[in-house]
Design a protein around this motif. Structure first.
Motif, PDB file in Angstrom:
ATOM      1  N   GLN A 119       8.539  -6.684   5.952  1.00  9.23           N
ATOM      2  CA  GLN A 119       9.130  -5.368   5.676  1.00  9.23           C
ATOM      3  C   GLN A 119       8.180  -4.240   6.048  1.00  9.23           C
ATOM      4  OE1 GLN A 119      11.222  -5.254   1.768  1.00  9.23           O
ATOM      5  NE2 GLN A 119      10.882  -7.463   1.743  1.00  9.23           N
ATOM      6  N   GLY A 120       6.872  -4.561   6.101  1.00 10.01           N
ATOM      7  CA  GLY A 120       5.885  -3.569   6.520  1.00 10.01           C
ATOM      8  C   GLY A 120       5.808  -3.471   8.027  1.00 10.01           C
ATOM      9  N   SER A 121       5.637  -4.619   8.678  1.00 12.71           N
ATOM     10  CA  SER A 121       5.580  -4.695  10.137  1.00 12.71           C
ATOM     11  C   SER A 121       6.119  -6.062  10.512  1.00 12.71           C
ATOM     12  CB  SER A 121       4.142  -4.535  10.618  1.00 12.71           C
ATOM     13  OG  SER A 121       4.012  -4.986  11.948  1.00 12.71           O
ATOM     14  N   GLY A 122       7.124  -6.093  11.374  1.00 14.08           N
ATOM     15  CA  GLY A 122       7.764  -7.361  11.692  1.00 14.08           C
ATOM     16  C   GLY A 122       6.782  -8.467  12.038  1.00 14.08           C
ATOM     17  N   SER A 123       5.919  -8.198  13.010  1.00 20.52           N
ATOM     18  CA  SER A 123       5.025  -9.257  13.483  1.00 20.52           C
ATOM     19  C   SER A 123       3.947  -9.613  12.454  1.00 20.52           C
ATOM     20  CB  SER A 123       4.371  -8.860  14.814  1.00 20.52           C
ATOM     21  OG  SER A 123       3.819  -7.573  14.724  1.00 20.52           O
ATOM     22  N   ALA A 124       3.796  -8.806  11.397  1.00 20.25           N
ATOM     23  CA  ALA A 124       2.814  -9.114  10.347  1.00 20.25           C
ATOM     24  C   ALA A 124       3.148 -10.416   9.649  1.00 20.25           C
ATOM     25  CB  ALA A 124       2.746  -7.981   9.324  1.00 20.25           C
ATOM     26  N   CYS A 125       4.431 -10.771   9.599  1.00 23.45           N
ATOM     27  CA  CYS A 125       4.784 -12.000   8.879  1.00 23.45           C
ATOM     28  C   CYS A 125       4.128 -13.210   9.540  1.00 23.45           C
ATOM     29  CB  CYS A 125       6.297 -12.165   8.774  1.00 23.45           C
ATOM     30  SG  CYS A 125       7.156 -12.562  10.287  1.00 23.45           S
ATOM     31  N   ARG A 126       3.895 -13.126  10.880  1.00 23.05           N
ATOM     32  CA  ARG A 126       3.276 -14.266  11.572  1.00 23.05           C
ATOM     33  C   ARG A 126       1.769 -14.328  11.317  1.00 23.05           C
ATOM     34  NH1 ARG A 126       6.428 -12.210  16.392  1.00 23.05           N
ATOM     35  NH2 ARG A 126       4.356 -11.438  16.944  1.00 23.05           N
ATOM     36  N   SER A 127       1.150 -13.212  10.912  1.00 18.90           N
ATOM     37  CA  SER A 127      -0.305 -13.197  10.664  1.00 18.90           C
ATOM     38  C   SER A 127      -0.675 -13.789   9.309  1.00 18.90           C
ATOM     39  CB  SER A 127      -0.863 -11.774  10.795  1.00 18.90           C
ATOM     40  OG  SER A 127      -1.121 -11.466  12.150  1.00 18.90           O
ATOM     41  N   LEU A 128       0.310 -14.282   8.543  1.00 20.28           N
ATOM     42  CA  LEU A 128       0.003 -14.939   7.270  1.00 20.28           C
ATOM     43  C   LEU A 128      -0.300 -16.418   7.452  1.00 20.28           C
ATOM     44  CD1 LEU A 128       2.470 -12.889   5.177  1.00 20.28           C
ATOM     45  CD2 LEU A 128       0.072 -13.204   4.576  1.00 20.28           C
ATOM     46  N   PHE A 129      -0.231 -16.887   8.698  1.00 17.69           N
ATOM     47  CA  PHE A 129      -0.568 -18.280   9.019  1.00 17.69           C
ATOM     48  C   PHE A 129      -1.554 -18.317  10.178  1.00 17.69           C
ATOM     49  CE2 PHE A 129       3.689 -18.660   7.198  1.00 17.69           C
ATOM     50  CZ  PHE A 129       3.617 -19.811   6.427  1.00 17.69           C
ATOM     51  N   GLY A 130      -2.316 -19.404  10.238  1.00 18.50           N
ATOM     52  CA  GLY A 130      -3.141 -19.654  11.411  1.00 18.50           C
ATOM     53  C   GLY A 130      -2.406 -20.521  12.406  1.00 18.50           C
ATOM     54  N   GLY A 131      -3.033 -20.737  13.556  1.00 21.00           N
ATOM     55  CA  GLY A 131      -2.481 -21.658  14.551  1.00 21.00           C
ATOM     56  C   GLY A 131      -1.317 -21.078  15.324  1.00 21.00           C
ATOM     57  N   TYR A 132      -0.226 -21.838  15.363  1.00 21.67           N
ATOM     58  CA  TYR A 132       0.951 -21.493  16.167  1.00 21.67           C
ATOM     59  C   TYR A 132       2.098 -21.248  15.193  1.00 21.67           C
ATOM     60  CZ  TYR A 132      -2.182 -23.451  19.619  1.00 21.67           C
ATOM     61  OH  TYR A 132      -3.295 -23.690  20.398  1.00 21.67           O
ATOM     62  N   VAL A 133       2.672 -20.053  15.250  1.00 22.90           N
ATOM     63  CA  VAL A 133       3.539 -19.593  14.159  1.00 22.90           C
ATOM     64  C   VAL A 133       4.872 -19.063  14.685  1.00 22.90           C
ATOM     65  CG1 VAL A 133       3.655 -18.100  12.117  1.00 22.90           C
ATOM     66  CG2 VAL A 133       1.426 -18.859  12.967  1.00 22.90           C
ATOM     67  N   ALA A 134       5.971 -19.502  14.059  1.00 21.72           N
ATOM     68  CA  ALA A 134       7.298 -18.988  14.404  1.00 21.72           C
ATOM     69  C   ALA A 134       7.764 -18.026  13.329  1.00 21.72           C
ATOM     70  CB  ALA A 134       8.290 -20.132  14.534  1.00 21.72           C
ATOM     71  N   TRP A 135       8.431 -16.968  13.741  1.00 21.08           N
ATOM     72  CA  TRP A 135       9.160 -16.097  12.815  1.00 21.08           C
ATOM     73  C   TRP A 135      10.629 -16.390  13.056  1.00 21.08           C
ATOM     74  CZ3 TRP A 135       9.388 -10.027  13.515  1.00 21.08           C
ATOM     75  CH2 TRP A 135      10.280  -9.486  12.570  1.00 21.08           C
ATOM     76  N   ARG A 136      11.259 -17.057  12.080  1.00 25.41           N
ATOM     77  CA  ARG A 136      12.680 -17.388  12.192  1.00 25.41           C
ATOM     78  C   ARG A 136      13.502 -16.156  11.844  1.00 25.41           C
ATOM     79  NH1 ARG A 136      11.534 -22.041  14.842  1.00 25.41           N
ATOM     80  NH2 ARG A 136      10.052 -23.296  13.649  1.00 25.41           N
ATOM     81  N   MET A 137      14.386 -15.751  12.746  1.00 29.06           N
ATOM     82  CA  MET A 137      15.132 -14.508  12.537  1.00 29.06           C
ATOM     83  C   MET A 137      16.014 -14.574  11.294  1.00 29.06           C
ATOM     84  SD  MET A 137      18.006 -14.698  15.585  1.00 29.06           S
ATOM     85  CE  MET A 137      19.054 -13.392  14.939  1.00 29.06           C
ATOM     86  N   GLY A 138      16.550 -15.793  10.991  1.00 32.56           N
ATOM     87  CA  GLY A 138      17.415 -15.948   9.824  1.00 32.56           C
ATOM     88  C   GLY A 138      18.813 -15.409  10.078  1.00 32.56           C
ATOM     89  N   ASP A 139      19.706 -15.710   9.135  1.00 32.49           N
ATOM     90  CA  ASP A 139      21.110 -15.272   9.234  1.00 32.49           C
ATOM     91  C   ASP A 139      21.520 -14.368   8.089  1.00 32.49           C
ATOM     92  OD1 ASP A 139      21.644 -17.013  11.504  1.00 32.49           O
ATOM     93  OD2 ASP A 139      21.540 -18.679  10.060  1.00 32.49           O
ATOM     94  N   ALA A 140      20.861 -14.505   6.938  1.00 35.41           N
ATOM     95  CA  ALA A 140      21.283 -13.789   5.728  1.00 35.41           C
ATOM     96  C   ALA A 140      21.162 -12.278   5.912  1.00 35.41           C
ATOM     97  CB  ALA A 140      20.452 -14.242   4.537  1.00 35.41           C
TER      98      ALA A 140
END
Length: 394
Positions: A156-177
């Motif tokens: 909610q702060g920055s879209g791509s920030a959600c991927r920086s909560l993990f190391g390595g190779y990270v997917a951000w699933r767009m979701g449907d809800a």
């Protein structure tokens, strides 16, 4: 202990997407029009360090505050406020369940944050920044939330920030809800699964970009016909191919998807009306350089990708350092800062670039960053807020 200052520090990494996020289906909740996938880069080279603190002694009239790289930062924006609100709500639930806990949720927050790289230079600073902010406050509040749960907040702060909560190779699933409850990040593979992935970043300009990502995205969604094709077909195919390439540690496939996806993203920017150009002549010379290196090597040893800015991120495997780094080090030489002597020592340039390409790169690259795949946020004992609540002297 009314004057006690509670503190928690964390570092968070930059991530560079190989399948790009571009376009929102809900700008209020920061919900994307497509899924994305990134490589988390090593915090030894690129990281944000954030200390979150709170105290009953902080004047309530001053409210929450953030000091970023020594300057007061505006936190009144809806995105930052959404993160604060969500984190406080979770802390309130803990305090309600256990009245013996200190009432941290009622205290003003003081945050101090520092990047070890230029902000707003197209180096995904907001991703590291919001990931660090959310992780630091979550640590301060002792929230029992998983990185995926926290990614819902950071998003909610920055879209791509959600991927920086993990190391390595990270997917951000767009979701449907519609409420965004399933639009979150998950780890595709740990850094240790494919540890020899490296990145060479050619910093073309550390200036702020002309069109911000947020307004650029809105224009593209509204006006680009290519964009509809991208989200319906191109990205789903690229996500599947990229996850397979990472699982199999298949660099040739990883590279092709990375370059094709970058090209597709920038094509939709050019197809926006009026067109948006994040890349410049130096960016295009970097593409030609990668093509020439791959042709001379007789196989794919390097992959370029560009976010919403002119900087080239070139992925390669450690075993191909000579072909990739050696070639560009020979062209850019010692005049450009950022080379690591441990990496460039003894590299022999076996590949020569054509003079036109070499000349443009030499004139246009201001510095380089040599890095590789790395870990997610880490708790830190380094505090940017002193025990009395003032910014720590550095």
């Amino acid at each position: 202990m009314a004057d006690k200052v509670y503190r928690a520090s964390t570092t968070a990494p930059v991530n560079i997407a190989v399948v790009k996020y571009w376009g929102k289906r809900d700008s209020k909740l920061n919900l994307p029009t497509n899924s994305s996938l990134s490589v988390t880069l090593s915090q030894a080279d690129l990281r944000t360090l954030t200390t979150a603190s709170c105290s009953a002694s902080y004047p309530a009239s001053q409210g929450d505050s953030l000091l970023l790289n020594g300057e007061p930062s505006d936190i009144a924006g809806a995105r930052t406020q959404a993160c604060f609100r969500e984190l406080r709500t979770r802390r309130e639930a803990l305090e309600a369940a256990d009245p013996s806990l200190p009432q941290l949720s009622t205290m003003p927050l003081r945050l101090v944050s520092e990047n070890n790289f230029p902000t707003a230079a197209g180096l995904a600073s907001s991703a590291a920044g919001f990931a660090a902010l959310v992780r630091a406050i979550a640590n301060l509040y002792e929230l029992p939330a998983s990185p995926s749960e926290l990614s819902l907040i950071a998003r909610q702060g920055s879209g791509s920030a959600c991927r920086s909560l993990f190391g390595g190779y990270v997917a951000w699933r767009m979701g449907d809800a519609a409420d965004g409850s399933d639009s979150m990040a998950d780890q595709v593979a740990e850094a240790s699964h494919w540890p020899d992935m490296r990145a060479l970043i050619l910093v073309v300009s550390a200036a702020k970009k002309g069109v911000s990502s947020t307004s650029g995205m809105q224009q593209t969604v509204a006006t680009s016909g290519l964009f509809q094709e991208r989200i319906a077909k191109v990205v789903p195919q690229n996500m599947a191919a990229m996850e397979k390439a990472i699982a199999e540690r298949d660099f040739a496939s990883f590279a092709e998807v990375t370059m094709r996806d970058s090209n597709s993203f920038h094509a939709t920017c050019a197809d926006t009306y009026p067109p948006i150009f994040y890349m410049n002549d130096v960016s295009r010379a970097a593409i030609r350089a990668v093509e020439q290196i791959n042709a001379a090597a007789g196989r794919t040893v390097a992959a370029y990708t560009f976010d919403a800015g002119p900087n080239a991120v070139i992925y390669y495997l450690e075993k191909d350092t000579e072909a990739v780094v050696g070639t560009l080090y020979h062209v850019l030489g010692g005049e450009v800062g950022g080379w690591k002597s441990t990496v460039v020592q003894g590299l022999k340039p076996s590949i020569s670039l054509d003079e036109g390409v070499a000349g443009i790169l030499k004139a246009g690259v201001s510095r380089v960053i040599l890095t590789g795949v790395g870990e997610g946020p880490l708790k830190s004992e380094e505090y940017l807020v002193a025990q009395d609540g003032s910014p720590a002297k550095r």
